[in-house]
Design a protein around this motif. Sequence first.
Motif, PDB file in Angstrom:
ATOM      1  N   PHE A 186       5.082   1.467  -0.091  1.00  0.00           N
ATOM      2  CA  PHE A 186       4.118   0.315   0.340  1.00  0.00           C
ATOM      3  C   PHE A 186       3.657  -0.266  -1.018  1.00  0.00           C
ATOM      4  CE2 PHE A 186       0.931   3.781   0.347  1.00  0.00           C
ATOM      5  CZ  PHE A 186      -0.100   3.594  -0.562  1.00  0.00           C
ATOM      6  N   THR A 215       0.133  -2.526  -3.002  1.00  0.00           N
ATOM      7  CA  THR A 215      -1.185  -3.204  -3.048  1.00  0.00           C
ATOM      8  C   THR A 215      -1.012  -4.402  -4.043  1.00  0.00           C
ATOM      9  OG1 THR A 215      -2.195  -2.008  -4.648  1.00  0.00           O
ATOM     10  CG2 THR A 215      -2.261  -0.837  -2.376  1.00  0.00           C
ATOM     11  N   ALA A 222      -5.525   3.882   0.946  1.00  0.00           N
ATOM     12  CA  ALA A 222      -4.662   3.482  -0.193  1.00  0.00           C
ATOM     13  C   ALA A 222      -5.443   2.864  -1.554  1.00  0.00           C
ATOM     14  CB  ALA A 222      -3.783   2.188   0.201  1.00  0.00           C
ATOM     15  N   ILE A 265      -3.313  -1.492   1.451  1.00  0.00           N
ATOM     16  CA  ILE A 265      -1.854  -1.886   1.758  1.00  0.00           C
ATOM     17  C   ILE A 265      -1.649  -3.426   1.838  1.00  0.00           C
ATOM     18  CG2 ILE A 265       0.009  -1.274   3.305  1.00  0.00           C
ATOM     19  CD1 ILE A 265      -0.983   1.312   3.561  1.00  0.00           C
ATOM     20  N   LEU A 274       4.068  -2.735   3.539  1.00  0.00           N
ATOM     21  CA  LEU A 274       4.618  -1.434   4.015  1.00  0.00           C
ATOM     22  C   LEU A 274       5.851  -1.511   4.353  1.00  0.00           C
ATOM     23  CD1 LEU A 274       2.639   1.505   5.365  1.00  0.00           C
ATOM     24  CD2 LEU A 274       4.563   1.008   6.484  1.00  0.00           C
TER      25      LEU A 274
END
Lengths: 148, 235
Positions: free
Chosen positions: A64, A66, B140, B152, B155
């Motif tokens: 994943f 960010t 996260a 996130i 994903l």
Amino acid sequence: MVVYNLYIFNRNGQCLFYREWLRRRQIKMTQEEEFKLMNGFIYSVKSFVQRLTPTDLKDGFVSFKTNCYKLHYYETPTGLKFILNTDNNVDNIRHILHQLYSTIFVNYIVKNPRYSALDIINNDQEIFIEKLDEFISNLSIFSQTNKI
Amino acid sequence: MVVHSFYVINRSGGLIFSYEHSIPKIELEKTFSYPLDFIFKRAQKGVVVEFGQRDGIKVGHTILSINGIPTRGNNIDFSAPSSINNDDDQQISSPTSHDIIEYLSDSANFPVTIKFGRPRLNGNEKLILASIFHSMYAIACQLSPELNSTGIRELETDQFKLYCFQSITGIKFVALTDIRQVNVDALLKRSYELYSDYALKNPFYSIDQPIWCPLFQETVKQAIDSLEKTGSPYT
């Protein structure tokens, strides 16, 4: 591109090994708590993905992103979990994590007669750490900014 | 390139909008003779294959019907009318119903035709998964090795990708797509515009409450359609 850090967990959720090459943000908890949080987090991401998927999964959760980092995940059939954080311009590096497992981990940890399965890897496994550093720093995703 | 579904999550992790665009239907019907090679497990939504996947029937598939009669949770009732199959009456067992695992372990009932499949998420499960995602998003940020990380955004799994866009006000727009779909970020930005136009400007809409605005749903559907056809959510 930058490689931040690597976590290795065993199938019981214990953190076998942690190494960081660059970490700008220091977390406000002890390292042990951080490992527990990471392991629990990965566990819930995995089950989340399994419940949400519209089709049948093969490998399951891969990575994943960010806005500033990307977490890559690789799990061996024996339940060892490799978690590598890089910056978010990196593509799929599943094969690299597999290579890390099959060439570095198997050769220098599993084949080490003094290591028994599920043990924590401590600092006297010098060859492993040396080879791991060499492997990571030879990757194309490991750049000069890492060494500052 | 497919967009499977689209969700909106409010500031406290509640699911306020869900739209299923195209969820692939996975169903397989086969006739079996005694004994069955599968190992089953009782689960909340019905009997699930736990071990012994073969012929396209995978671990995790649920028994949907036996001999054409739909199951009800862990039970099956051959005498009752088969039309009822809601979320609410899943666990009802009447005197005429059989436990599926016991039924399938009795050789007298064979040969038997079983339909396996992957059941869709029901309303409750979507709510649960939305709040799980809300907390995963927060964790996260916490685990980030870098300063000022968001949660996130994207994903990835081997079968689908989940994209999330969080507005400044804390509303999350989430889209589930297959791995080849591009430009999903534009879709999420577009849906934020649509949310502002058709939900927030609606005098009957109160903030953080489920969105029941037909125009919002309609325009989101149009944006997804146009993304799939032309690669851009704007028409």
